[in-house]
Design a protein around this motif. Structure first.
Motif, PDB file in Angstrom:
ATOM      1  N   GLN A   1       0.867  -1.172   0.000  1.00 37.59           N
ATOM      2  CA  GLN A   1       0.000   0.000   0.000  1.00 37.59           C
ATOM      3  C   GLN A   1       0.910   1.229   0.000  1.00 37.59           C
ATOM      4  O   GLN A   1       1.776   1.350   0.867  1.00 37.59           O
ATOM      5  CB  GLN A   1      -0.899   0.016   1.235  1.00 37.59           C
ATOM      6  N   ASP A   2       0.718   2.121  -0.941  1.00 31.61           N
ATOM      7  CA  ASP A   2       1.587   3.280  -1.088  1.00 31.61           C
ATOM      8  C   ASP A   2       1.108   4.394  -0.146  1.00 31.61           C
ATOM      9  O   ASP A   2       0.262   5.214  -0.514  1.00 31.61           O
ATOM     10  CB  ASP A   2       1.576   3.760  -2.543  1.00 31.61           C
ATOM     11  N   PHE A   3       1.665   4.423   1.067  1.00 33.96           N
ATOM     12  CA  PHE A   3       1.244   5.419   2.044  1.00 33.96           C
ATOM     13  C   PHE A   3       1.697   6.827   1.648  1.00 33.96           C
ATOM     14  O   PHE A   3       1.052   7.814   2.016  1.00 33.96           O
ATOM     15  CB  PHE A   3       1.774   5.060   3.428  1.00 33.96           C
ATOM     16  N   ARG A   4       2.788   6.931   0.914  1.00 37.01           N
ATOM     17  CA  ARG A   4       3.221   8.247   0.438  1.00 37.01           C
ATOM     18  C   ARG A   4       2.156   8.839  -0.488  1.00 37.01           C
ATOM     19  O   ARG A   4       1.778  10.006  -0.359  1.00 37.01           O
ATOM     20  CB  ARG A   4       4.548   8.118  -0.305  1.00 37.01           C
ATOM     21  N   LEU A   5       1.662   8.017  -1.408  1.00 38.41           N
ATOM     22  CA  LEU A   5       0.614   8.470  -2.321  1.00 38.41           C
ATOM     23  C   LEU A   5      -0.668   8.778  -1.561  1.00 38.41           C
ATOM     24  O   LEU A   5      -1.361   9.758  -1.868  1.00 38.41           O
ATOM     25  CB  LEU A   5       0.350   7.404  -3.380  1.00 38.41           C
ATOM     26  N   LEU A   6      -0.991   7.963  -0.560  1.00 37.80           N
ATOM     27  CA  LEU A   6      -2.197   8.214   0.235  1.00 37.80           C
ATOM     28  C   LEU A   6      -2.135   9.588   0.893  1.00 37.80           C
ATOM     29  O   LEU A   6      -3.102  10.353   0.856  1.00 37.80           O
ATOM     30  CB  LEU A   6      -2.354   7.133   1.303  1.00 37.80           C
ATOM     31  N   GLY A   7      -0.991   9.916   1.503  1.00 35.62           N
ATOM     32  CA  GLY A   7      -0.859  11.219   2.146  1.00 35.62           C
ATOM     33  C   GLY A   7      -0.974  12.359   1.159  1.00 35.62           C
ATOM     34  O   GLY A   7      -1.638  13.373   1.423  1.00 35.62           O
ATOM     35  N   GLU A   8      -0.331  12.197   0.003  1.00 34.23           N
ATOM     36  CA  GLU A   8      -0.380  13.240  -1.025  1.00 34.23           C
ATOM     37  C   GLU A   8      -1.800  13.462  -1.516  1.00 34.23           C
ATOM     38  O   GLU A   8      -2.269  14.611  -1.618  1.00 34.23           O
ATOM     39  CB  GLU A   8       0.529  12.835  -2.189  1.00 34.23           C
ATOM     40  N   ARG A   9      -2.515  12.370  -1.823  1.00 36.06           N
ATOM     41  CA  ARG A   9      -3.880  12.499  -2.315  1.00 36.06           C
ATOM     42  C   ARG A   9      -4.816  13.037  -1.241  1.00 36.06           C
ATOM     43  O   ARG A   9      -5.729  13.819  -1.526  1.00 36.06           O
ATOM     44  CB  ARG A   9      -4.385  11.133  -2.802  1.00 36.06           C
ATOM     45  N   ALA A  10      -4.619  12.602   0.009  1.00 36.23           N
ATOM     46  CA  ALA A  10      -5.492  13.053   1.090  1.00 36.23           C
ATOM     47  C   ALA A  10      -5.394  14.565   1.266  1.00 36.23           C
ATOM     48  O   ALA A  10      -6.415  15.254   1.412  1.00 36.23           O
ATOM     49  CB  ALA A  10      -5.127  12.345   2.392  1.00 36.23           C
ATOM     50  N   VAL A  11      -4.191  15.091   1.242  1.00 36.32           N
ATOM     51  CA  VAL A  11      -4.006  16.543   1.397  1.00 36.32           C
ATOM     52  C   VAL A  11      -4.657  17.282   0.230  1.00 36.32           C
ATOM     53  O   VAL A  11      -5.333  18.299   0.411  1.00 36.32           O
ATOM     54  CB  VAL A  11      -2.507  16.882   1.488  1.00 36.32           C
ATOM     55  N   ALA A  12      -4.501  16.758  -0.987  1.00 33.82           N
ATOM     56  CA  ALA A  12      -5.093  17.405  -2.156  1.00 33.82           C
ATOM     57  C   ALA A  12      -6.619  17.369  -2.111  1.00 33.82           C
ATOM     58  O   ALA A  12      -7.284  18.340  -2.485  1.00 33.82           O
ATOM     59  CB  ALA A  12      -4.594  16.728  -3.431  1.00 33.82           C
ATOM     60  N   LEU A  13      -7.177  16.256  -1.625  1.00 39.16           N
ATOM     61  CA  LEU A  13      -8.633  16.098  -1.620  1.00 39.16           C
ATOM     62  C   LEU A  13      -9.322  16.979  -0.584  1.00 39.16           C
ATOM     63  O   LEU A  13     -10.537  17.201  -0.681  1.00 39.16           O
ATOM     64  CB  LEU A  13      -9.002  14.635  -1.376  1.00 39.16           C
ATOM     65  N   LEU A  14      -8.581  17.468   0.396  1.00 39.71           N
ATOM     66  CA  LEU A  14      -9.209  18.360   1.375  1.00 39.71           C
ATOM     67  C   LEU A  14      -9.712  19.647   0.729  1.00 39.71           C
ATOM     68  O   LEU A  14     -10.576  20.324   1.282  1.00 39.71           O
ATOM     69  CB  LEU A  14      -8.217  18.713   2.494  1.00 39.71           C
ATOM     70  N   ALA A  15      -9.181  19.973  -0.434  1.00 38.73           N
ATOM     71  CA  ALA A  15      -9.637  21.173  -1.138  1.00 38.73           C
ATOM     72  C   ALA A  15     -10.933  20.930  -1.907  1.00 38.73           C
ATOM     73  O   ALA A  15     -11.518  21.866  -2.454  1.00 38.73           O
ATOM     74  CB  ALA A  15      -8.552  21.654  -2.099  1.00 38.73           C
ATOM     75  N   GLU A  16     -11.393  19.663  -1.952  1.00 36.45           N
ATOM     76  CA  GLU A  16     -12.615  19.330  -2.673  1.00 36.45           C
ATOM     77  C   GLU A  16     -13.741  19.057  -1.674  1.00 36.45           C
ATOM     78  O   GLU A  16     -13.706  18.052  -0.969  1.00 36.45           O
ATOM     79  CB  GLU A  16     -12.399  18.095  -3.547  1.00 36.45           C
ATOM     80  N   PRO A  17     -14.738  19.934  -1.582  1.00 34.70           N
ATOM     81  CA  PRO A  17     -15.792  19.762  -0.579  1.00 34.70           C
ATOM     82  C   PRO A  17     -16.777  18.634  -0.868  1.00 34.70           C
ATOM     83  O   PRO A  17     -17.520  18.221   0.008  1.00 34.70           O
ATOM     84  CB  PRO A  17     -16.500  21.115  -0.587  1.00 34.70           C
TER      85      PRO A  17
END
Length: 346
Positions: A290-306
């Motif tokens: 499981q790519d946790f680096r990618l998970l963190g990157e995507r999670a931070v980006a998705l916070l901008a999407e309500p």
């Protein structure tokens, strides 16, 4: 000689912008063009600029930040996710406020979100196992904070980012089935953990899809110790097991230790997560990455999407030496005697 501490004026000159623009990047980044933000952040990194947080707070300025509400960081997956979530916002000049909870208690979750609200944090990543009802209520009761959930059932009516457990678990069972294994032991995580239940259901679905039905199930607590104990118990119940499928790498370490003491190294073992140490287990562990680096990157980006979108990240099977074609079975009486001897030592 002590190096002079960089100031906001130094950052402004290096970035080729005004002092006011640098201040807006720090305090109201949504009002600044992305290219200008990049130039300012680049200057900060090159100058090793450190914001004076005390002065900013005394001046009544709001520090741009996101929240992370996490399970215990002593466990591998939460610690890796937290490290990734910390890394990506920092590259954009954002702070991360972390609240670590021992359990998914609604009152504690509300208190953590209240602390986010007190810090003017508008987005929080929630990495705790939550049933759909609790996650949905949390989102309804806190409409001013965009919550992104990392450990909820896939059909929850909330914004979520999950790994594709069906993909990873199917790959494991198909791999073992192709090696000739037909008698499986499934070692799941705690029954209260959403991810543990999802993996267990996916293993069973994959086994049935292959036409198999011989499997016993045990539940551990994610620790190597529980992996050791549950292995002895499963083999006492079913001495002819040829493969043990495990819900995380740490429990798989305990499984391998028990099998070594029982001299049952012919049993194939798989893990889940692909922790950095798993390739150095003895034998090296076949596992799901499981790519946790990618998970963190995507999670931070998705916070901008309500919007309450559901997002899935891929998993992949890593084949190493802990899995092999099914070996010839030892005499049943010999196996039972070995297991009973080890059980008396526990």
């Amino acid at each position: 000689m002590t190096r002079r501490v960089a100031t906001l004026d130094d950052v402004a000159r290096a970035a080729g912008v005004s002092l006011q623009t640098v201040s807006r990047v720090l305090n109201s980044p949504n009002k600044v063009a992305a290219r200008t933000q990049d130039a300012v952040h680049k200057a900060m990194r090159e100058l090793h600029y450190v914001p004076n947080r005390s002065a900013q707070l005394l001046a009544g300025k709001v520090l741009p930040a996101i929240g992370l509400i996490s399970a215990s960081l002593t466990l591998h997956a939460p610690s890796q996710i937290a490290a990734s979530v910390k890394t990506h916002p920092q590259a954009r000049g954002l702070d991360v406020s972390i609240a670590m909870l021992n359990q998914a208690d609604y009152g504690a979750l509300q208190a953590a979100l209240a602390e986010c609200r007190a810090q003017n944090i508008g987005g929080a990543i929630v990495n705790l196992p939550l049933e759909s009802a609790m996650a949905e209520q949390l989102a309804r009761d806190n409409p001013d904070i965009h919550c992104l959930f990392l450990d909820v059932p896939p059909d929850s009516d909330v914004a979520s980012l999950l790994f594709d457990h069906q993909q990873g678990c199917r790959a494991i069972v198909d791999h073992l089935w192709g090696l000739g294994h037909r008698e499986f032991g499934f070692l799941a995580g705690p029954e209260s953990a959403i991810s543990a239940r999802l993996r267990l259901h996916a293993w069973r679905d994959a086994l049935h899809r292959n036409g198999g039905h011989q499997a016993i199930t045990a539940f551990g607590d994610w620790s190597a110790g529980s992996g050791f104990i549950r292995t002895v118990e499963m083999l006492a119940q079913q001495p002819t097991l040829s493969a043990i499928v495990v819900a995380n790498d740490q429990m798989a370490l305990g499984v391998l230790s028990a099998l070594a003491q029982l001299d049952r190294r012919e049993i194939s073992v798989t893990g889940y997560d692909d922790t950095p140490d798993s390739q150095y287990f003895q034998p090296a562990l076949t596992t799901v990455a499981q790519d946790f680096r990618l998970l963190g990157e995507r999670a931070v980006a998705l916070l901008a999407e309500p919007a309450r979108h559901h997002h899935r990240l891929p998993t992949r099977l890593i084949v190493r030496q802990s899995t092999a074609p099914k070996a010839s079975a030892a005499p049943r009486d010999t196996l039972i005697a070995q297991i009973k001897a080890l059980a008396r030592q526990l």
